[in-house]
Design a protein around this motif. Structure first.
Motif, mmCIF file in Angstrom:
data_model
loop_
_atom_site.group_PDB
_atom_site.id
_atom_site.type_symbol
_atom_site.label_atom_id
_atom_site.label_comp_id
_atom_site.label_asym_id
_atom_site.label_seq_id
_atom_site.Cartn_x
_atom_site.Cartn_y
_atom_site.Cartn_z
ATOM 1 N N ARG A 23 -6.526 2.433 6.808
ATOM 2 C CA ARG A 23 -7.505 3.500 7.023
ATOM 3 C C ARG A 23 -7.600 3.840 8.511
ATOM 4 N NH1 ARG A 23 -11.438 5.440 3.931
ATOM 5 N NH2 ARG A 23 -11.242 3.722 2.451
ATOM 6 N N ILE B 269 0.868 -1.179 0.000
ATOM 7 C CA ILE B 269 0.000 0.000 0.000
ATOM 8 C C ILE B 269 0.904 1.228 0.000
ATOM 9 C CG2 ILE B 269 -1.588 1.403 1.378
ATOM 10 C CD1 ILE B 269 -3.071 -1.088 2.143
ATOM 11 N N ALA C 280 -6.477 -2.667 3.522
ATOM 12 C CA ALA C 280 -6.918 -1.294 3.300
ATOM 13 C C ALA C 280 -7.603 -0.732 4.538
ATOM 14 C CB ALA C 280 -7.850 -1.228 2.094
ATOM 15 N N CYS D 121 -4.075 10.192 1.656
ATOM 16 C CA CYS D 121 -4.665 9.315 0.643
ATOM 17 C C CYS D 121 -3.794 8.074 0.492
ATOM 18 C CB CYS D 121 -4.783 10.028 -0.697
ATOM 19 S SG CYS D 121 -5.998 11.363 -0.732
ATOM 20 N N PHE D 122 -4.416 6.967 0.129
ATOM 21 C CA PHE D 122 -3.641 5.749 -0.077
ATOM 22 C C PHE D 122 -4.146 4.993 -1.297
ATOM 23 C CE2 PHE D 122 -7.173 4.155 2.472
ATOM 24 C CZ PHE D 122 -7.432 2.896 1.940
ATOM 25 N N SER D 123 -3.235 4.195 -1.856
ATOM 26 C CA SER D 123 -3.564 3.320 -2.976
ATOM 27 C C SER D 123 -3.009 1.942 -2.666
ATOM 28 C CB SER D 123 -2.947 3.824 -4.281
ATOM 29 O OG SER D 123 -3.419 5.116 -4.598
ATOM 30 N N ARG D 124 -3.762 0.932 -2.992
ATOM 31 C CA ARG D 124 -3.318 -0.423 -2.681
ATOM 32 C C ARG D 124 -2.783 -1.133 -3.920
ATOM 33 N NH1 ARG D 124 -9.015 -3.479 -1.264
ATOM 34 N NH2 ARG D 124 -9.883 -1.420 -0.804
ATOM 35 N N GLU E 258 -9.196 6.719 -0.026
ATOM 36 C CA GLU E 258 -8.539 5.785 -0.941
ATOM 37 C C GLU E 258 -8.700 6.293 -2.369
ATOM 38 O OE1 GLU E 258 -8.233 1.030 -2.131
ATOM 39 O OE2 GLU E 258 -9.766 1.683 -0.707
ATOM 40 N N VAL F 89 1.042 5.366 0.539
ATOM 41 C CA VAL F 89 0.313 6.407 1.257
ATOM 42 C C VAL F 89 0.943 7.770 0.993
ATOM 43 C CG1 VAL F 89 -0.347 7.280 3.531
ATOM 44 C CG2 VAL F 89 -0.360 4.819 3.097
#
Length: 273
Positions: free
Chosen positions: A152, A120, A148, A136-139, A163, A122
């Motif tokens: 969070r 992940i 996730a 914000c994050f992306s997996r 996300e 971030v």
């Protein structure tokens, strides 16, 4: 507060790692026994220990790799290749790897780590240090819904979290990552205007800061657009109109938009290097 049973290890004990660890403890999400950190810098280790009392801090990454369910790479982008080379063959399939290094893509992380590693990425920002972050994050493709949700919860302990798709993270970097500096510039300019017109410097700065904070909170809590809220304080021929006309003449608002665009483009360049 949901029960959080995972252990989190920070590789890097700088300000962002400190903010996240402190947030997790102060929010009640985690205990100090669930946290661990490592950093080669003695000063960084001491600062982390002072801010998050009771958390074990080490000078090597081995304890993190041996004990942490979630490994957070809280390091600068330029040292990421060396750190990945150090830990790459030691990360297990049971561990989630989280990076908060700007410009380091999921693809770059995956290339240096075992196949199908859970990843992940971030993008936090510095107001996390006071519990008002916008992250914000992306997996990665192998990260699960549970992964996730874990991230969070960690990020919510220091502010708001969203996300997004990874191709949006450069814009996130340009807006919320670099944005605090643009807001500080605005606050500084507002305070200088107040001082120029006769206010003491300390009072002008406090008024400017509280005004920026209050205006932002109005947007977040009322559900009204900035344009609608602006109209509420703008009377024909009044003081606000005079100020907005001066801002428009100098293209002040457009400058902030261009600042976000420039910062985003630089993030894209860094990601390609």
């Amino acid at each position: 507060m949901p029960e959080f049973t995972k252990s989190v290890g920070f590789i890097g004990a700088g300000r962002m790692a400190t903010a996240l660890a402190r947030g997790c403890v102060e929010s009640g999400l985690m205990t100090v026994g669930q946290l661990i950190s490592a950093d080669p810098s003695l000063d960084a280790r001491h600062a982390f220990a002072d801010q998050v009392a009771g958390v074990a801090v080490f000078d090597t990454n081995e304890p993190i790799l041996a004990r942490a369910d979630i490994i957070v790479l809280a390091i600068k982008p330029q040292v990421m290749p060396d750190v990945l080379a150090d830990i790459g063959n030691q990360v297990t399939e049971q561990q989630l790897v989280v990076s908060i290094a700007a410009g380091v893509t999921l693809k770059k992380l995956a290339k240096a780590l075992p196949t199908d590693s859970r990843l992940i990425r971030v993008m936090p920002n510095t107001p996390c240090l006071v519990g008002e972050g916008a992250s914000c994050f992306s997996r990665g493709s192998s990260a699960t819904d549970e992964d996730a949700e874990d991230i969070r919860l960690v990020l919510e302990s220091v502010g708001r979290v969203f996300e997004v798709a990874e191709n949006q993270l450069d814009a996130v970097t340009g807006l919320s990552g670099s944005g605090p500096a643009f807001v500080y510039k605005m606050i500084e300019a507002l305070a200088q205007g107040g001082t120029q017109m006769g206010l003491p410097e300390e009072l002008a700065l406090e008024l400017a800061s509280q005004t920026a904070k209050g205006a932002a909170q109005m947007v977040l809590t009322t559900g009204l657009s900035p344009a609608a809220l602006r109209e509420q304080v703008t009377s024909p021929g009044g003081t606000t109109v005079a100020g907005l006309e001066a801002l428009a003449k100098l293209e002040g608002a457009e400058a902030f938009r261009e600042a976000v665009v420039a910062a985003t483009k630089r993030s894209q360049e860094l990601g390609e290097s």
